[in-house]
Design a protein around this motif. Structure first.
Motif, PDB file in Angstrom:
ATOM      1  N   ARG A  71       0.829  -1.207   0.000  1.00 17.83           N
ATOM      2  CA  ARG A  71       0.000   0.000   0.000  1.00 17.83           C
ATOM      3  C   ARG A  71       0.870   1.267   0.000  1.00 17.83           C
ATOM      4  NH1 ARG A  71      -1.468   4.141   2.216  1.00 17.83           N
ATOM      5  NH2 ARG A  71       0.094   3.823   3.836  1.00 17.83           N
ATOM      6  N   ALA A  72       1.847   1.303   0.906  1.00 21.40           N
ATOM      7  CA  ALA A  72       2.691   2.498   1.038  1.00 21.40           C
ATOM      8  C   ALA A  72       3.505   2.740  -0.235  1.00 21.40           C
ATOM      9  CB  ALA A  72       3.617   2.348   2.247  1.00 21.40           C
ATOM     10  N   LEU A  73       3.958   1.658  -0.863  1.00 20.95           N
ATOM     11  CA  LEU A  73       4.754   1.805  -2.086  1.00 20.95           C
ATOM     12  C   LEU A  73       3.888   2.383  -3.213  1.00 20.95           C
ATOM     13  CD1 LEU A  73       7.621   1.370  -3.052  1.00 20.95           C
ATOM     14  CD2 LEU A  73       7.020  -0.937  -3.757  1.00 20.95           C
ATOM     15  N   VAL A  74       2.668   1.885  -3.330  1.00 20.99           N
ATOM     16  CA  VAL A  74       1.750   2.397  -4.358  1.00 20.99           C
ATOM     17  C   VAL A  74       1.453   3.879  -4.093  1.00 20.99           C
ATOM     18  CG1 VAL A  74      -0.641   2.255  -5.217  1.00 20.99           C
ATOM     19  CG2 VAL A  74       0.724   0.175  -4.978  1.00 20.99           C
ATOM     20  N   GLU A  75       1.273   4.233  -2.840  1.00 16.57           N
ATOM     21  CA  GLU A  75       0.949   5.634  -2.516  1.00 16.57           C
ATOM     22  C   GLU A  75       2.145   6.556  -2.748  1.00 16.57           C
ATOM     23  OE1 GLU A  75      -2.318   6.960   0.434  1.00 16.57           O
ATOM     24  OE2 GLU A  75      -0.440   7.236   1.513  1.00 16.57           O
ATOM     25  N   SER A  76       3.342   5.991  -2.814  1.00 15.72           N
ATOM     26  CA  SER A  76       4.518   6.837  -3.034  1.00 15.72           C
ATOM     27  C   SER A  76       4.722   7.168  -4.518  1.00 15.72           C
ATOM     28  CB  SER A  76       5.770   6.166  -2.451  1.00 15.72           C
ATOM     29  OG  SER A  76       6.109   5.037  -3.210  1.00 15.72           O
ATOM     30  N   LEU A  77       3.825   6.666  -5.369  1.00 18.82           N
ATOM     31  CA  LEU A  77       3.902   6.984  -6.801  1.00 18.82           C
ATOM     32  C   LEU A  77       3.266   8.330  -7.102  1.00 18.82           C
ATOM     33  CD1 LEU A  77       2.893   3.482  -8.242  1.00 18.82           C
ATOM     34  CD2 LEU A  77       5.183   4.510  -8.305  1.00 18.82           C
ATOM     35  N   LYS A  78       3.890   9.081  -7.999  1.00 19.28           N
ATOM     36  CA  LYS A  78       3.386  10.414  -8.389  1.00 19.28           C
ATOM     37  C   LYS A  78       1.930  10.373  -8.833  1.00 19.28           C
ATOM     38  CE  LYS A  78       7.765  12.438  -9.875  1.00 19.28           C
ATOM     39  NZ  LYS A  78       8.844  12.089 -10.808  1.00 19.28           N
ATOM     40  N   VAL A  79       1.590   9.362  -9.604  1.00 18.06           N
ATOM     41  CA  VAL A  79       0.265   9.293 -10.221  1.00 18.06           C
ATOM     42  C   VAL A  79      -0.851   8.991  -9.214  1.00 18.06           C
ATOM     43  CG1 VAL A  79       0.400   6.816 -10.801  1.00 18.06           C
ATOM     44  CG2 VAL A  79      -0.950   8.338 -12.237  1.00 18.06           C
ATOM     45  N   VAL A  80      -0.498   8.494  -8.044  1.00 16.13           N
ATOM     46  CA  VAL A  80      -1.504   8.049  -7.071  1.00 16.13           C
ATOM     47  C   VAL A  80      -1.808   9.124  -6.026  1.00 16.13           C
ATOM     48  CG1 VAL A  80      -2.015   6.321  -5.281  1.00 16.13           C
ATOM     49  CG2 VAL A  80      -0.838   5.633  -7.381  1.00 16.13           C
ATOM     50  N   ASP A  81      -3.092   9.438  -5.849  1.00 14.31           N
ATOM     51  CA  ASP A  81      -3.477  10.409  -4.827  1.00 14.31           C
ATOM     52  C   ASP A  81      -3.682   9.744  -3.479  1.00 14.31           C
ATOM     53  OD1 ASP A  81      -3.922  13.049  -6.365  1.00 14.31           O
ATOM     54  OD2 ASP A  81      -4.847  11.519  -7.612  1.00 14.31           O
ATOM     55  N   GLU A  82      -4.202   8.545  -3.512  1.00 12.44           N
ATOM     56  CA  GLU A  82      -4.469   7.848  -2.263  1.00 12.44           C
ATOM     57  C   GLU A  82      -4.482   6.344  -2.512  1.00 12.44           C
ATOM     58  OE1 GLU A  82      -8.111   9.232  -0.488  1.00 12.44           O
ATOM     59  OE2 GLU A  82      -7.863   7.932   1.244  1.00 12.44           O
ATOM     60  N   ALA A  83      -3.854   5.601  -1.609  1.00  9.47           N
ATOM     61  CA  ALA A  83      -3.903   4.134  -1.716  1.00  9.47           C
ATOM     62  C   ALA A  83      -4.441   3.593  -0.411  1.00  9.47           C
ATOM     63  CB  ALA A  83      -2.515   3.571  -2.002  1.00  9.47           C
ATOM     64  N   ILE A  84      -5.443   2.745  -0.498  1.00 10.65           N
ATOM     65  CA  ILE A  84      -6.053   2.186   0.709  1.00 10.65           C
ATOM     66  C   ILE A  84      -6.100   0.666   0.610  1.00 10.65           C
ATOM     67  CG2 ILE A  84      -7.458   4.217   1.246  1.00 10.65           C
ATOM     68  CD1 ILE A  84      -9.765   3.040  -0.191  1.00 10.65           C
ATOM     69  N   LEU A  85      -6.077   0.018   1.768  1.00 12.25           N
ATOM     70  CA  LEU A  85      -6.197  -1.443   1.755  1.00 12.25           C
ATOM     71  C   LEU A  85      -7.648  -1.827   1.526  1.00 12.25           C
ATOM     72  CD1 LEU A  85      -3.772  -2.485   4.625  1.00 12.25           C
ATOM     73  CD2 LEU A  85      -3.480  -2.880   2.176  1.00 12.25           C
ATOM     74  N   GLY A  86      -7.858  -2.908   0.796  1.00 13.72           N
ATOM     75  CA  GLY A  86      -9.207  -3.375   0.494  1.00 13.72           C
ATOM     76  C   GLY A  86      -9.900  -3.952   1.712  1.00 13.72           C
ATOM     77  N   TYR A  87     -11.130  -4.302   1.531  1.00 13.27           N
ATOM     78  CA  TYR A  87     -11.873  -4.996   2.577  1.00 13.27           C
ATOM     79  C   TYR A  87     -11.350  -6.419   2.653  1.00 13.27           C
ATOM     80  CZ  TYR A  87     -15.094  -1.127   2.124  1.00 13.27           C
ATOM     81  OH  TYR A  87     -15.634   0.113   2.087  1.00 13.27           O
ATOM     82  N   GLU A  88     -11.419  -7.023   3.816  1.00 14.14           N
ATOM     83  CA  GLU A  88     -10.939  -8.410   3.925  1.00 14.14           C
ATOM     84  C   GLU A  88     -11.775  -9.294   2.995  1.00 14.14           C
ATOM     85  OE1 GLU A  88      -9.473 -10.330   7.096  1.00 14.14           O
ATOM     86  OE2 GLU A  88      -8.290  -8.622   7.763  1.00 14.14           O
TER      87      GLU A  88
END
Lengths: 150, 150
Positions: free
Chosen positions: A64-81
């Motif tokens: 999640r944190a790696l995806v959120e560190s991308l320029k193109v991404v505004d927000e990355a959240i973990l899915g529902y279980e």
């Protein structure tokens, strides 16, 4: 008043991040036009384990944190279980849902849920970027395991 | 007139991008203070092959583009085929050079080159982020190869 951009929703496991992931996210964001906001749902370890029979290499919070560190991404959240697209639609109220070329199963679920919700959410499929063998986490893993076997 | 930020230089192979890489780059950028610009030199396949005896999994242009797609990175460039830190200093004129915790060999080269050049470039070492086993490309590769052997 500044015009609010559209919310585009993308999703994936993003185990071993590669350029194919970034291109998918860039194309996804483009579908929302100017000022679009890209929200990415990153699949939980448990969900991936259930679906693919094996958990990802990288733990969910790293992915999640790696995806959120991308320029193109505004927000990355973990899915529902227990991944429930109807809940996601209700909660995030996206304008567009972008599915990847290898997410045929998810695409069907998404289209059904959108139809049921009676909303005007656009569902788009993002085509594969390039023909490179290294645009797939599975192929990267296979290459590594072959190298280490020698 | 807007004050120009400092140029911070970081470097690495960045094969299989992970959170440890991102944290290293974030800490590196911080050493340049406000408005710092982070330029990252990504090692070429050939250079890595010579130094480690084996080429990276991901080709150099993929590794470079992926690093440049990170929020924290202003510019990512491929290194010289024959890594020469004196040339890098001359060409990029950095204010700070940030070396990673696992780049002891490079740190020595950098300190020598900076001393020779008579410049006032600051050399800083960025400490390791966390104790997690997955903050190392090598450990990720080992985990993958073990999983696939089963």
């Amino acid at each position: 008043m500044r015009k609010k951009g559209k919310i585009v929703l993308a999703s994936g496991t993003f185990d071993l991040l590669h350029l194919g992931h970034v291109r998918y996210l860039e194309e996804a964001k483009k579908t929302g036009g100017k000022n679009a906001k890209l929200v990415v749902i990153v699949a939980r370890d448990k969900t991936v384990g259930k679906r693919k029979g094996v958990k990802p290499i990288m733990p969910e919070e790293h992915r999640r944190a790696l995806v959120e560190s991308l320029k193109v991404v505004d927000e990355a959240i973990l899915g529902y279980e227990d991944f429930d697209i109807a809940c996601v639609i209700e909660e995030l109220k996206p304008d567009v849902i972008a599915v990847g070329y290898d997410q045929a199963g998810i695409e069907e679920q998404v289209r059904r849920a959108v139809a049921c919700s009676g909303s005007s959410i656009k569902v788009v499929r993002i085509e594969k970027f390039g023909r490179d063998e290294l645009n797939s986490s599975l192929k990267i893993k296979t290459k590594i395991s072959q190298m280490y076997r020698r």
